[in-house]
Design a protein around this motif. Structure first.
Motif, PDB file in Angstrom:
ATOM      1  N   GLU A  12      81.214  -4.259  22.561  1.00 29.43           N
ATOM      2  CA  GLU A  12      80.726  -5.610  22.236  1.00 29.43           C
ATOM      3  C   GLU A  12      79.624  -6.045  23.199  1.00 29.43           C
ATOM      4  O   GLU A  12      78.649  -6.670  22.799  1.00 29.43           O
ATOM      5  CB  GLU A  12      81.867  -6.628  22.329  1.00 29.43           C
ATOM      6  CG  GLU A  12      82.716  -6.681  21.080  1.00 29.43           C
ATOM      7  CD  GLU A  12      83.959  -7.547  21.290  1.00 29.43           C
ATOM      8  OE1 GLU A  12      83.935  -8.454  22.146  1.00 29.43           O
ATOM      9  OE2 GLU A  12      84.956  -7.284  20.605  1.00 29.43           O
TER      10      GLU A  12
ATOM     11  N   TRP B 188      77.133  -6.277  13.652  1.00 31.60           N
ATOM     12  CA  TRP B 188      77.048  -4.897  14.153  1.00 31.60           C
ATOM     13  C   TRP B 188      75.889  -4.143  13.487  1.00 31.60           C
ATOM     14  O   TRP B 188      75.733  -2.941  13.706  1.00 31.60           O
ATOM     15  CB  TRP B 188      78.369  -4.157  13.905  1.00 31.60           C
ATOM     16  CG  TRP B 188      79.472  -4.652  14.779  1.00 31.60           C
ATOM     17  CD1 TRP B 188      80.350  -5.656  14.491  1.00 31.60           C
ATOM     18  CD2 TRP B 188      79.803  -4.197  16.105  1.00 31.60           C
ATOM     19  NE1 TRP B 188      81.206  -5.859  15.552  1.00 31.60           N
ATOM     20  CE2 TRP B 188      80.895  -4.968  16.550  1.00 31.60           C
ATOM     21  CE3 TRP B 188      79.283  -3.216  16.956  1.00 31.60           C
ATOM     22  CZ2 TRP B 188      81.481  -4.791  17.805  1.00 31.60           C
ATOM     23  CZ3 TRP B 188      79.870  -3.035  18.205  1.00 31.60           C
ATOM     24  CH2 TRP B 188      80.944  -3.821  18.616  1.00 31.60           C
TER      25      TRP B 188
ATOM     26  N   ILE C 112      80.332   3.626  13.456  1.00 29.16           N
ATOM     27  CA  ILE C 112      81.002   4.030  14.696  1.00 29.16           C
ATOM     28  C   ILE C 112      81.928   5.216  14.409  1.00 29.16           C
ATOM     29  O   ILE C 112      81.938   6.211  15.140  1.00 29.16           O
ATOM     30  CB  ILE C 112      81.780   2.837  15.305  1.00 29.16           C
ATOM     31  CG1 ILE C 112      80.805   1.779  15.828  1.00 29.16           C
ATOM     32  CG2 ILE C 112      82.714   3.304  16.427  1.00 29.16           C
ATOM     33  CD1 ILE C 112      81.440   0.564  16.482  1.00 29.16           C
TER      34      ILE C 112
ATOM     35  N   GLY D 145      92.654   0.366  13.700  1.00 28.16           N
ATOM     36  CA  GLY D 145      92.263  -0.664  14.675  1.00 28.16           C
ATOM     37  C   GLY D 145      90.946  -1.332  14.276  1.00 28.16           C
ATOM     38  O   GLY D 145      90.240  -0.870  13.361  1.00 28.16           O
ATOM     39  N   GLY D 146      90.604  -2.415  14.969  1.00 29.31           N
ATOM     40  CA  GLY D 146      89.473  -3.278  14.611  1.00 29.31           C
ATOM     41  C   GLY D 146      88.191  -2.549  14.239  1.00 29.31           C
ATOM     42  O   GLY D 146      87.628  -2.750  13.161  1.00 29.31           O
ATOM     43  N   ALA D 147      87.693  -1.653  15.131  1.00 23.47           N
ATOM     44  CA  ALA D 147      86.389  -1.021  14.885  1.00 23.47           C
ATOM     45  C   ALA D 147      86.466   0.090  13.837  1.00 23.47           C
ATOM     46  O   ALA D 147      85.435   0.671  13.478  1.00 23.47           O
ATOM     47  CB  ALA D 147      85.799  -0.498  16.189  1.00 23.47           C
TER      48      ALA D 147
ATOM     49  N   GLY E 256      91.016  -0.352  18.959  1.00 25.13           N
ATOM     50  CA  GLY E 256      91.359  -1.759  19.150  1.00 25.13           C
ATOM     51  C   GLY E 256      90.760  -2.270  20.443  1.00 25.13           C
ATOM     52  O   GLY E 256      89.682  -1.811  20.846  1.00 25.13           O
ATOM     53  N   THR E 257      91.440  -3.228  21.085  1.00 22.92           N
ATOM     54  CA  THR E 257      90.968  -3.743  22.368  1.00 22.92           C
ATOM     55  C   THR E 257      90.821  -2.573  23.331  1.00 22.92           C
ATOM     56  O   THR E 257      89.806  -2.425  24.011  1.00 22.92           O
ATOM     57  CB  THR E 257      91.983  -4.767  22.924  1.00 22.92           C
ATOM     58  OG1 THR E 257      92.245  -5.731  21.907  1.00 22.92           O
ATOM     59  CG2 THR E 257      91.471  -5.434  24.172  1.00 22.92           C
TER      60      THR E 257
ATOM     61  N   ALA F 118      86.715  -1.798  22.858  1.00 20.63           N
ATOM     62  CA  ALA F 118      85.987  -2.821  22.106  1.00 20.63           C
ATOM     63  C   ALA F 118      85.104  -3.697  22.996  1.00 20.63           C
ATOM     64  O   ALA F 118      83.947  -3.958  22.659  1.00 20.63           O
ATOM     65  CB  ALA F 118      86.991  -3.676  21.353  1.00 20.63           C
TER      66      ALA F 118
ATOM     67  N   ASN G 172      84.179  -0.208  10.984  1.00 17.37           N
ATOM     68  CA  ASN G 172      82.759   0.089  11.176  1.00 17.37           C
ATOM     69  C   ASN G 172      82.529   1.583  10.928  1.00 17.37           C
ATOM     70  O   ASN G 172      82.796   2.434  11.779  1.00 17.37           O
ATOM     71  CB  ASN G 172      82.370  -0.290  12.612  1.00 17.37           C
ATOM     72  CG  ASN G 172      80.894  -0.149  12.849  1.00 17.37           C
ATOM     73  OD1 ASN G 172      80.268   0.785  12.356  1.00 17.37           O
ATOM     74  ND2 ASN G 172      80.340  -1.060  13.621  1.00 17.37           N
TER      75      ASN G 172
HETATM   76  P1  ADP Z   1      94.112  -5.341  19.125  1.00 19.01           P
HETATM   77  O1  ADP Z   1      93.860  -4.023  19.798  1.00 19.01           O
HETATM   78  O2  ADP Z   1      94.117  -6.474  20.112  1.00 19.01           O
HETATM   79  O3  ADP Z   1      95.271  -5.359  18.184  1.00 19.01           O
HETATM   80  P2  ADP Z   1      92.110  -4.996  16.955  1.00 19.01           P
HETATM   81  O4  ADP Z   1      92.647  -3.635  16.603  1.00 19.01           O
HETATM   82  O5  ADP Z   1      92.105  -6.034  15.885  1.00 19.01           O
HETATM   83  O6  ADP Z   1      92.794  -5.662  18.233  1.00 19.01           O
HETATM   84  O7  ADP Z   1      90.604  -4.772  17.487  1.00 19.01           O
HETATM   85  C1  ADP Z   1      89.807  -5.852  17.871  1.00 19.01           C
HETATM   86  C2  ADP Z   1      88.388  -5.362  18.198  1.00 19.01           C
HETATM   87  O8  ADP Z   1      87.833  -4.680  17.074  1.00 19.01           O
HETATM   88  C3  ADP Z   1      87.428  -6.506  18.464  1.00 19.01           C
HETATM   89  O9  ADP Z   1      87.403  -6.776  19.846  1.00 19.01           O
HETATM   90  C4  ADP Z   1      86.076  -5.983  17.933  1.00 19.01           C
HETATM   91  O10 ADP Z   1      85.209  -5.570  18.990  1.00 19.01           O
HETATM   92  C5  ADP Z   1      86.428  -4.753  17.142  1.00 19.01           C
HETATM   93  N1  ADP Z   1      85.860  -4.833  15.790  1.00 19.01           N
HETATM   94  C6  ADP Z   1      86.293  -5.529  14.731  1.00 19.01           C
HETATM   95  N2  ADP Z   1      85.473  -5.336  13.652  1.00 19.01           N
HETATM   96  C7  ADP Z   1      84.483  -4.492  14.065  1.00 19.01           C
HETATM   97  C8  ADP Z   1      83.323  -3.901  13.449  1.00 19.01           C
HETATM   98  N3  ADP Z   1      83.013  -4.138  12.183  1.00 19.01           N
HETATM   99  N4  ADP Z   1      82.574  -3.088  14.199  1.00 19.01           N
HETATM  100  C9  ADP Z   1      82.881  -2.802  15.492  1.00 19.01           C
HETATM  101  N5  ADP Z   1      83.933  -3.338  16.131  1.00 19.01           N
HETATM  102  C10 ADP Z   1      84.732  -4.172  15.430  1.00 19.01           C
END
Ligand code: ADP
Ligand code: XUL
Length: 542
Positions: free
Chosen positions: A341, A359, A461, A453-455, A297-298, A337, A458
């Protein structure tokens, strides 16, 4: 309740998601003028969040659930997963304020109005705060050093942990400290508001304070003794702890009538103590020993469940939030992240990629760049927690015999292209090196890795990280909206159905599985001890 948003997730008893709403603090509550959910003072290294904003966010989440047409009469239980370490300073008036939430005549208006006079401080120190070096030293000195503190509390002293933060408040703002009647964690704060009373701390989340003696299951006398109280011991302010998994998961009460009256929540709805976001995450799937969750995530976190209490200043150990005798091992990096980024943006700028947020080129470079054991890059646009470092970017290259090292020799680095793989390698090597003492497999490899989490969306990654960590059974991704919210929703089902099966049987009976990351099985260990040793040496010259 995370750093930047509050999410509301409803699942049914079979773990099927029913509804999901969110409130983004910066966007939905602009009157608080937060940036990414917090106020930051770069000079003082302070990061804090306004407590009343969280109350408005809670109202807004219920409002949005109703807007979605959800009949909250069907709600049987609520729990929560909250950012760890943050502390909320209730004053004496809060007993009456919280009581109002259960008084039909007085429970009018908004939470932030009803509880407006209930706080000794309107701010909560955030986990990104780095301002407590002096207090960290005091805590470590009190017990004889970082190793000892880790043995007692599961972690060496960390700036963001609640103990150093409360001590700093007492040193710098004695007026606020004196007015404080009860110190809540963000998790116990949320549980209190939902139920309209002061409540226990959760047995998992309390380990994020640097004050709780994990083996003896009590506040450590030398550590709480540092507060040198006159009349009101800090343990009274800290309040009770749900000293085992059973107590921490037993409902503390029914929902306050405020929520029943205003949003039509079932008045019999039970409130199961909220926990931290990381303990919440490990409740989102059945984890076997040596399984690792990596949250991209972040921030980046790596979590592992272990039966061995093997504390070390290198990582954190917390009580498992549900199962007694198990522990959650954790690594928490503030750079994740954002650092990736920044590299993606430079790559996209160099290649004139029209969609700056794509990406694709970054991922292509992950596969076309040579893997390296001698080149290590550190990419910390934010102050880093592990290792404790100010913002920096550094690239080093070691000679083959590992004797000499060239720093930041940009000529031998193909930039920014090479950074794509190097950032993944160094993030993963740091996880590999630090997790290994907690893993009991023959070569200290993870059994499985679960990416969340976000990435985790991907695959490139996830695969590049897997190549460094070499999981025996491969890597998996979970199709979850939000792992910590999901884990806490499961916790509420578990708590509402007390007494029930043990946690693992409960979660195994309902859980539907994860998707394999293609190519992550039977990986050869290219990096090995050589890369780990280069990494350790490189970190020393940071
Ligand atoms: P939080 O930790 O705030 O809950 P997230 O788990 O949603 O947030 O993660 C957000 C991050 O995920 C974004 O800042 C972004 O860099 C990353 N992210 C989202 N989709 C992708 C992707 N396809 N590839 C790489 N990074 C990604
Ligand atoms: C864990 C930590 C963060 C916060 C916010 O120690 O500081 O993961 O819990 O996510």
């Amino acid at each position: 309740m995370s750093t930047q948003q509050l999410k509301g997730l409803i699942v049914n008893e079979n773990f099927t998601p029913i509804c999901h709403v969110k409130v983004e603090f910066d966007v939905d509550l602009p009157q608080y003028k937060t940036h990414k959910g917090v106020y930051s003072n770069d000079e003082l290294h302070e990061v804090q969040a306004p407590v009343l904003m969280w109350l408005d966010a809670l109202d807004l989440v219920f409002h949005r659930l109703v807007e979605q047409g959800i009949n909250l009469k069907n709600l049987r239980g609520i729990s929560g997963a909250c950012q760890q370490h943050g502390s909320v300073y209730w004053n004496q008036q809060s007993v009456d304020g919280l009581g109002c939430l259960n008084n039909a005549e007085r429970a009018n208006g908004e939470l932030s109005t009803i509880l407006g006079d209930s706080f000794a401080w309107d701010l909560s120190p955030n986990w990104q705060d780095h301002s407590t070096s002096k207090e960290c030293q005091q805590l470590e000195d009190a017990v004889g050093g970082a190793d000892e503190l880790a043995k007692i509390t599961g972690s060496k002293a960390h700036h963001r942990f609640t103990g150093p933060q409360v001590l700093k408040l007492k040193n710098n703002r004695p007026d606020i400290y004196k007015r404080t009647y009860r110190i809540a964690l963000v998790s116990s704060f949320l549980t209190s508001v939902l139920t309209g009373q002061h409540v226990i701390h959760d047995i998992g989340d309390v380990c994020g304070m640097n004050l709780w003696d994990i083996r003896h299951c009590q506040w450590n006398e030398k550590l709480v003794g540092l507060f040198d109280d006159d009349g009101s011991p800090v343990t009274e302010k800290l309040g009770p702890v749900g000293t085992d998994g059973q107590t921490s998961n037993y409902p503390v009460g029914r929902i306050a009538s405020y929520f029943a009256q205003k949003y039509g929540v079932n008045s019999e709805c039970l409130i199961v103590p909220a926990t931290g976001d990381n303990p919440g995450t490990i409740l989102s799937l059945p984890l076997e020993p040596n399984d690792v969750i990596i949250s991209l995530g972040t921030s980046t976190t790596a979590l592992v469940v272990t039966e061995k209490y093997v504390p070390s200043p290198l990582y954190h150990l917390f009580n498992h939030p549900v199962t007694d005798g198990e522990y959650m091992g954790m690594l928490c990096f503030s750079n994740g992240a954002l650092a990736r980024e920044q590299i993606r943006n430079s790559i996209n700028a160099k290649y004139n990629v029209s969609d700056q947020k794509s990406w694709e080129k970054f991922n292509e470079l992950l596969t076309t760049t040579n893997k390296e054991t001698n080149k290590i890059g550190f990419y910390f646009p934010l102050s880093e927690i592990i290792p404790d470092t100010a913002p920096t970017v550094k690239r080093v290259q070691w000679s083959d015999d590992g004797e000499t090292c060239t720093e930041d020799d940009e000529k031998s680095w193909n930039l920014p292209d090479e950074d794509a793989l190097r950032i993944i390698e160094s993030q993963a090597l740091s996880i590999r090196y630090r997790l290994s003492p907690m893993l009991t497999t023959e070569n200290h490899q993870p059994r499985r890795i679960y990416f969340v989490g976000g990435a985790s969306h991907n695959k490139g990654i996830c695969l590049a990280i897997s190549k460094v960590l070499v999981p025996i059974e491969g890597s998996y991704t979970l199709d979850l909206t939000d792992a910590c919210a999901t884990g806490s929703a499961y916790k509420s089902i578990y708590g509402v159905n007390q007494p029930s099966a043990n946690w693992n049987d409960f979660i195994n009976s309902k859980w539907t599985g994860a998707k394999i990351c293609e190519g992550s099985q039977n990986l050869e260990d290219f990096y090995g001890e050589k890369a780990v040793n280069m990494f350790i040496k490189s970190e020393k010259i940071l």
